[in-house]
Design an enzyme around this catalytic site. Structure first.
Site, short mmCIF file in Angstrom:
data_model
loop_
_atom_site.label_atom_id
_atom_site.label_comp_id
_atom_site.label_asym_id
_atom_site.label_seq_id
_atom_site.Cartn_x
_atom_site.Cartn_y
_atom_site.Cartn_z
CG ASP A 12 -2.12 0.87 0.92
OD1 ASP A 12 -2.23 1.46 -0.12
OD2 ASP A 12 -3.03 1.31 1.93
CG HIS A 29 0.72 1.88 -9.18
ND1 HIS A 29 0.38 1.68 -7.81
CD2 HIS A 29 -0.40 2.86 -9.79
CE1 HIS A 29 -0.93 2.21 -7.61
NE2 HIS A 29 -1.02 2.83 -8.64
CG LEU A 123 10.46 -16.15 -1.95
CD1 LEU A 123 10.38 -16.33 -0.61
CD2 LEU A 123 10.63 -14.79 -2.30
#
Length: 235
Positions: A12, A29, A123
């Site tokens: 956020d 973004h 990962l």
């Protein structure tokens, strides 16, 4: 320090960060997307095995058309570049959410990325795209009811584990820790089932400024909690 196995993050503050820097929201973004790779690398180096990020929610379609189009362009580029990133960092990448609403070329990129990275041993990186937890549960229940009607299981066999098997995260452990950046303190329809027993950490730091140091702060806070399951403290 105990490292959580699975960390979920609500990314956020990209737009607000851009505004503070006198730049358009789309710039925020873009910078936020760049930071994802950095945090993926740092998370793995710290010993985190699963990282799940909220990239685009089912509610994000209601944003201004120009911003949605820019996010889709960013997503296109990210999906293409992510194959190189997955190979470089040995990541297995999976997309959760209803991808059927995305343009065909993005869907194809997702299929290629998941297929390419499925055998990577680093990962486990999940990206929530066109994801909403209520939508996920409804989609799961529809598939479950279809199987029930086809006599694939009995009512007595319906339990939490069976229901979980119909969710987008069916083979992924529940998050130990949720991090939300940029000061908001709500779940925003994110992993509602999966976060039932997770620790929650909220920080004022916007996502583009979220660094290894901030991740360490979150994990230190996690370590200061008394984890209890069924009234029994986790040792």
């Amino acid at each position: 320090m105990k490292i959580p196995q699975h960390v979920a993050i609500i990314l956020d503050g990209n737009g607000r960060w851009a505004k503070q820097h006198g730049m358009p929201r789309n710039y925020g973004h873009t910078q936020g997307a760049k930071n994802v790779e950095t945090i993926c690398r740092e998370a793995w180096n710290m010993g985190i095995k699963y990282l799940t990020v909220y990239a685009f929610s089912t509610e994000n379609w209601s944003r201004p058309k120009e911003e949605v189009n820019a996010l889709m362009r960013l997503l296109r580029n990210y999906m293409k570049n992510c194959i190189k990133t997955a190979e470089k960092n040995h990541m297995r990448v999976r997309i959760i959410g209803d991808t059927s609403a995305l343009d065909p070329d993005i869907q194809e990129s997702i299929i290629r990325l998941e297929e390419f990275s499925k055998d990577q041993d680093g990962l486990n990186f999940q990206i929530a795209i066109n994801y909403g937890s209520r939508d996920e549960m409804l989609r799961g229940m529809k598939k479950m009811l279809k199987d029930y009607k086809e006599d694939k299981f009995s009512l007595e066999e319906l339990d939490e584990q069976r229901f979980e098997s119909y969710l987008d995260t069916s083979d992924i452990p529940a998050p130990d820790l949720l991090i939300r950046t940029s000061g908001e303190q709500r779940l925003s329809n994110y992993l509602l089932w999966q976060l039932a027993y997770s620790e929650l950490y909220f920080t004022e730091v916007p996502w583009p400024d979220f660094t290894k140091k901030e991740l360490e702060k979150a994990i230190q806070d996690y370590n200061n909690r008394e984890r209890r399951f069924g009234g029994i403290k986790e040792e």
